[in-house]
Every structure is written in structure tokens, then in C-alpha cells.
Design a protein around this motif. Structure first.
Motif, PDB file in Angstrom:
ATOM      1  N   ASP A  90       1.078  -1.642   0.104  1.00 31.60           N
ATOM      2  CA  ASP A  90       0.294  -0.370  -0.031  1.00 31.60           C
ATOM      3  C   ASP A  90       1.057   1.192   0.160  1.00 31.60           C
ATOM      4  OD1 ASP A  90      -1.599   2.086   0.414  1.00 31.60           O
ATOM      5  OD2 ASP A  90      -2.709   1.350   2.735  1.00 31.60           O
ATOM      6  N   LEU A  91       0.851   1.600  -0.661  1.00 34.59           N
ATOM      7  CA  LEU A  91       1.620   3.211  -1.231  1.00 34.59           C
ATOM      8  C   LEU A  91       1.041   4.707  -0.889  1.00 34.59           C
ATOM      9  CD1 LEU A  91       3.422   2.952  -4.484  1.00 34.59           C
ATOM     10  CD2 LEU A  91       4.128   1.789  -2.371  1.00 34.59           C
ATOM     11  N   ARG A  92      -0.428   5.002  -0.406  1.00 30.05           N
ATOM     12  CA  ARG A  92      -1.220   5.241   0.135  1.00 30.05           C
ATOM     13  C   ARG A  92      -0.326   6.428   1.510  1.00 30.05           C
ATOM     14  NH1 ARG A  92      -6.751   3.632   1.499  1.00 30.05           N
ATOM     15  NH2 ARG A  92      -5.289   1.690   2.984  1.00 30.05           N
ATOM     16  N   PRO A  93      -0.134   7.776   1.078  1.00 33.04           N
ATOM     17  CA  PRO A  93      -0.352   8.552   2.332  1.00 33.04           C
ATOM     18  C   PRO A  93      -1.085   8.284   3.445  1.00 33.04           C
ATOM     19  CG  PRO A  93      -0.104   9.909   0.682  1.00 33.04           C
ATOM     20  CD  PRO A  93      -0.537   8.379  -0.146  1.00 33.04           C
ATOM     21  N   SER A  94      -1.518   7.839   3.451  1.00 37.22           N
ATOM     22  CA  SER A  94      -2.916   8.276   4.590  1.00 37.22           C
ATOM     23  C   SER A  94      -3.299   6.587   5.423  1.00 37.22           C
ATOM     24  CB  SER A  94      -4.082   8.980   3.692  1.00 37.22           C
ATOM     25  OG  SER A  94      -4.310   7.723   2.253  1.00 37.22           O
ATOM     26  N   GLY A  95      -4.115   6.824   5.198  1.00 34.84           N
ATOM     27  CA  GLY A  95      -4.773   5.909   6.207  1.00 34.84           C
ATOM     28  C   GLY A  95      -4.780   5.452   7.944  1.00 34.84           C
ATOM     29  N   LEU A  96      -4.902   4.349   8.438  1.00 34.31           N
ATOM     30  CA  LEU A  96      -4.497   3.831   9.998  1.00 34.31           C
ATOM     31  C   LEU A  96      -3.569   3.417  10.197  1.00 34.31           C
ATOM     32  CD1 LEU A  96      -6.133   3.263  12.960  1.00 34.31           C
ATOM     33  CD2 LEU A  96      -7.061   1.764  11.876  1.00 34.31           C
ATOM     34  N   VAL A  97      -3.133   3.468  11.372  1.00 34.57           N
ATOM     35  CA  VAL A  97      -0.947   3.601  12.122  1.00 34.57           C
ATOM     36  C   VAL A  97      -2.099   2.792  13.534  1.00 34.57           C
ATOM     37  CG1 VAL A  97       0.919   3.261  11.968  1.00 34.57           C
ATOM     38  CG2 VAL A  97      -0.304   4.610  10.166  1.00 34.57           C
ATOM     39  N   ARG A  98      -1.957   1.466  13.535  1.00 41.33           N
ATOM     40  CA  ARG A  98      -1.686   1.195  15.231  1.00 41.33           C
ATOM     41  C   ARG A  98      -0.727   1.329  16.125  1.00 41.33           C
ATOM     42  NH1 ARG A  98      -4.534  -4.530  14.542  1.00 41.33           N
ATOM     43  NH2 ARG A  98      -4.199  -3.891  13.173  1.00 41.33           N
ATOM     44  N   ALA A 135       2.140  -7.046  22.278  1.00 38.22           N
ATOM     45  CA  ALA A 135       1.470  -7.109  21.422  1.00 38.22           C
ATOM     46  C   ALA A 135       1.684  -7.920  20.128  1.00 38.22           C
ATOM     47  CB  ALA A 135       0.764  -6.217  20.385  1.00 38.22           C
ATOM     48  N   ASN A 136       0.873  -8.947  19.666  1.00 39.80           N
ATOM     49  CA  ASN A 136       1.377 -10.070  18.918  1.00 39.80           C
ATOM     50  C   ASN A 136       1.730  -8.902  17.112  1.00 39.80           C
ATOM     51  OD1 ASN A 136       2.307 -11.937  16.659  1.00 39.80           O
ATOM     52  ND2 ASN A 136       0.669 -13.547  17.815  1.00 39.80           N
ATOM     53  N   LEU A 137       3.125  -9.001  16.835  1.00 38.67           N
ATOM     54  CA  LEU A 137       2.456  -8.141  15.451  1.00 38.67           C
ATOM     55  C   LEU A 137       2.297  -8.854  13.553  1.00 38.67           C
ATOM     56  CD1 LEU A 137       5.730  -5.005  15.733  1.00 38.67           C
ATOM     57  CD2 LEU A 137       3.198  -4.756  16.541  1.00 38.67           C
ATOM     58  N   SER A 138       3.221 -10.560  14.215  1.00 43.51           N
ATOM     59  CA  SER A 138       2.382 -11.519  13.170  1.00 43.51           C
ATOM     60  C   SER A 138       1.428 -11.710  12.558  1.00 43.51           C
ATOM     61  CB  SER A 138       3.279 -13.076  13.796  1.00 43.51           C
ATOM     62  OG  SER A 138       3.177 -13.267  14.861  1.00 43.51           O
ATOM     63  N   LYS A 139       0.726 -11.158  13.841  1.00 46.01           N
ATOM     64  CA  LYS A 139      -0.292 -11.209  13.682  1.00 46.01           C
ATOM     65  C   LYS A 139      -1.827 -10.337  13.545  1.00 46.01           C
ATOM     66  CE  LYS A 139      -1.455 -15.609  15.920  1.00 46.01           C
ATOM     67  NZ  LYS A 139      -1.312 -17.004  16.444  1.00 46.01           N
ATOM     68  N   ARG A 140      -0.665  -9.028  13.397  1.00 46.85           N
ATOM     69  CA  ARG A 140      -1.385  -7.965  12.825  1.00 46.85           C
ATOM     70  C   ARG A 140      -2.485  -7.549  14.270  1.00 46.85           C
ATOM     71  NH1 ARG A 140      -1.997  -5.568   8.180  1.00 46.85           N
ATOM     72  NH2 ARG A 140      -2.114  -3.834   9.475  1.00 46.85           N
ATOM     73  N   ASP A 141      -2.223  -7.523  15.627  1.00 52.17           N
ATOM     74  CA  ASP A 141      -2.561  -7.093  16.049  1.00 52.17           C
ATOM     75  C   ASP A 141      -2.141  -5.368  16.768  1.00 52.17           C
ATOM     76  OD1 ASP A 141      -3.802  -8.981  17.580  1.00 52.17           O
ATOM     77  OD2 ASP A 141      -2.107 -10.170  18.938  1.00 52.17           O
ATOM     78  N   ALA A 142      -1.239  -4.843  16.192  1.00 59.21           N
ATOM     79  CA  ALA A 142      -0.855  -3.606  15.781  1.00 59.21           C
ATOM     80  C   ALA A 142       0.869  -3.575  14.389  1.00 59.21           C
ATOM     81  CB  ALA A 142       0.044  -2.899  17.277  1.00 59.21           C
ATOM     82  N   ASP A 143       0.178  -2.572  14.510  1.00 59.82           N
ATOM     83  CA  ASP A 143       1.507  -2.468  13.348  1.00 59.82           C
ATOM     84  C   ASP A 143       3.032  -1.950  13.852  1.00 59.82           C
ATOM     85  OD1 ASP A 143      -0.961  -2.462  10.890  1.00 59.82           O
ATOM     86  OD2 ASP A 143      -1.202  -0.101  11.535  1.00 59.82           O
TER      87      ASP A 143
END
Length: 294
Positions: A90-98, A135-143
């Protein structure tokens, strides 16, 4: 077992086994408890075997349940890996970051940095999850994770920010009337047993048995608040203890409690524009903020 619904039921079995409860699986899958209960009963009826036994309030997989659990875990891993690769493109400079972090960091270092991030990148939305377990980043609990640790997981990309020191703290009102006491005779405040094995608890246990500690709590933020009330001494991260003028250090930092501040990200997300932007800003600003404690 051909339909999509049945494949999702395999994931359901995997999450019941991992969490040990229907409620835990429901939270993970975004379902309600009744739906999970109904789908498990339906799956057991279709297969003609019992998949779980309940003991001591937890669900334990039977041999048949373990077989389906492994299949469900593999499906979940494949799906998660695919989603990470798609997100990484995803190259968009927008969106959600957890972002996931501890309460100590959320209360001290991160607020001004995240405010700066919103000013600099108004199209990037942020969520901050405070969880004192990694957080388990491998399961996308967070970025992104901002964590105190000694050895970050090998599967993540990590940036070492700075050492994290711990020291004993006391409210001035408490210490003024107890300064002459040896450490073992003080009142103490500490983390609770949910954090068993934490370096601060191991150190304190050599001073005073933990079952004699008069006040224990689930997070350093709450330990700090109790310390401010003059209940007793507390071992705190210096970033948290030094944040309050009402607390004073008692002695020098404790080497046995020392950790390090790390910034962590999953490799598949490192080129995602929005995640990369936040990661780089955190790296720069956390390093600058930690210079105050060096």
C-alpha cells in the motif's frame, strides 16, 4: 468441509483452543458469545465428535479438536501473511496506523510525539493501544510496537532507542518520616502477579517476600499513582518516576531492573508509506525524548 463457512469454523476451533474460552474466541473473531457457542455445537454435530472438554472453566481440545485446531491455525497464518503482503504494497500516504505500547510510555513519552505526528501527517489516523503484554505483530494486533525489552523477537525489525533505567521512588511526605528505615522495613508498592517474572519483582523479592508487599497493582501507571499517595516505596521506570515532581528517587538506578526501549515493526509493513512515515517519526522523536534521561 468444503464451504467457506466451514473453513471459518476451523479458525473458530483454533481460537477457542488458543484462548481457552468461547468469549476469547468471540472477541478475536468479532462475533458474539452465542454465535460461537452455536457454531461449535453445529460443527460437533456435523463431525460427530466432541472437539472440546471443559475443565476448571477452560476449554481443552480433544484429539479431534487438536487436529482441526492445527488446520485452523494454518489457515489463519496463511490469511494473515497474505494480508501483510497486501498491506505492505500500500503506497497511500494516508490511512490507519495502530501502535501498541505500555502505560508508562503512553503516559509520558508518546503524547507529544503522537500530537506532532497528527500535525505532520493529518491524513494518517492513529490508534494507541495500551497493553502491558507484548502485542503479536505477526497476527496484526498492531502495526508498530513501542516496547521495553531486552531481546526483541527475531521475526520483527527493531530499532534500539535507548536504555531504560528503573529506580526506587517515594513521595516526599512518605520518605520524610521513613528515611532512616532499611529497605526491608519500608511499605512497598509493586506490580501484581500478572507480571510475575518482571525484573522489578525479582529484585524486590530479594528484599521482601512478595506476599508481604502491602499494595500491588496491574500497571506501573497505577503503581506510580499509589506512590504519589504516600503508601510506600515503589520501583518505577525513570521515565515515569521522574515525570512527577512530587516523587523523589531513593538511591541510584537498579542495574538488575534495567531494560531497553525498542521500536518494532513487522518486515512486511516496513515499506507501507503510512506505517513507514510514523515509524521514522517515532524513531527520531523517541531518541530525542530519551536524551533527557541519559
Amino acid at each position: 468441509m468444503q464451504s467457506v463457512e466451514n473453513l471459518n469454523d476451523l479458525r473458530l476451533v483454533a481460537w477457542i483452543a488458543e484462548t481457552g474460552s468461547l468469549a476469547g474466541a468471540a472477541r478475536r473473531l468479532g462475533l458474539n458469545h452465542a454465535t460461537v457457542f452455536r457454531r461449535l455445537n453445529q460443527l460437533e454435530a456435523e463431525t460427530g465428535v466432541r472437539l472440546f472438554e471443559r475443565s476448571a472453566g477452560r476449554y481443552h481440545a480433544t484429539p479431534a479438536g487438536e487436529e482441526l485446531m492445527r488446520a485452523g491455525a494454518e489457515l489463519d497464518a496463511i490469511a494473515t501473511s497474505a494480508m501483510l503482503r497486501v498491506a505492505g504494497a500500500d503506497l497511500r500516504p494516508s490511512g490507519l496506523v495502530r501502535i501498541s505500547t505500555t502505560d508508562s510510555l503512553a503516559l509520558t513519552l508518546l503524547p507529544p510525539i503522537l500530537a506532532l505526528c497528527r500535525q505532520r501527517y493529518p491524513q494518517i489516523r492513529l490508534t494507541l493501544e495500551v497493553d502491558n503484554k507484548s502485542a503479536n505483530l505477526s497476527k496484526r494486533d498492531a502495526d508498530i510496537a513501542v516496547r521495553p525489552t531486552i531481546t526483541p523477537p527475531d521475526y520483527l525489525i527493531g530499532k534500539h532507542i535507548a536504555p531504560l533505567e528503573f529506580c526506587i521512588y517515594a513521595a516526599a511526605s512518605y520518605f520524610a518520616s521513613h528515611a532512616d528505615l532499611p529497605l526491608e522495613q519500608h511499605e512497598w508498592i509493586a506490580l501484581d502477579d500478572a507480571h510475575s517474572g518482571h525484573r522489578s519483582l525479582r529484585w524486590l523479592d530479594n528484599i521482601l517476600p512478595l506476599d508481604e508487599v502491602g499494595y500491588r497493582s496491574s500497571s506501573f501507571g497505577l503503581v506510580q499513582q499509589a506512590c504519589l499517595q504516600g503508601i510506600g516505596l515503589a520501583i518505577l521506570p525513570c521515565i515515569l518516576g521522574d515525570a512527577s515532581d512530587a516523587l523523589q528517587r531513593v538511591g541510584e538506578p537498579i542495574p538488575e531492573c534495567a531494560a531497553a526501549l525498542w521500536l518494532l515493526i513487522h518486515p512486511d509493513l516496513r515499506e507501507t508509506t503510512r506505517v513507514k512515515a510514523v515509524f521514522q517519526l517515532l524513531h527520531e522523536e523517541l531518541g530525542r525524548a530519551m536524551m533527557r534521561f541519559s
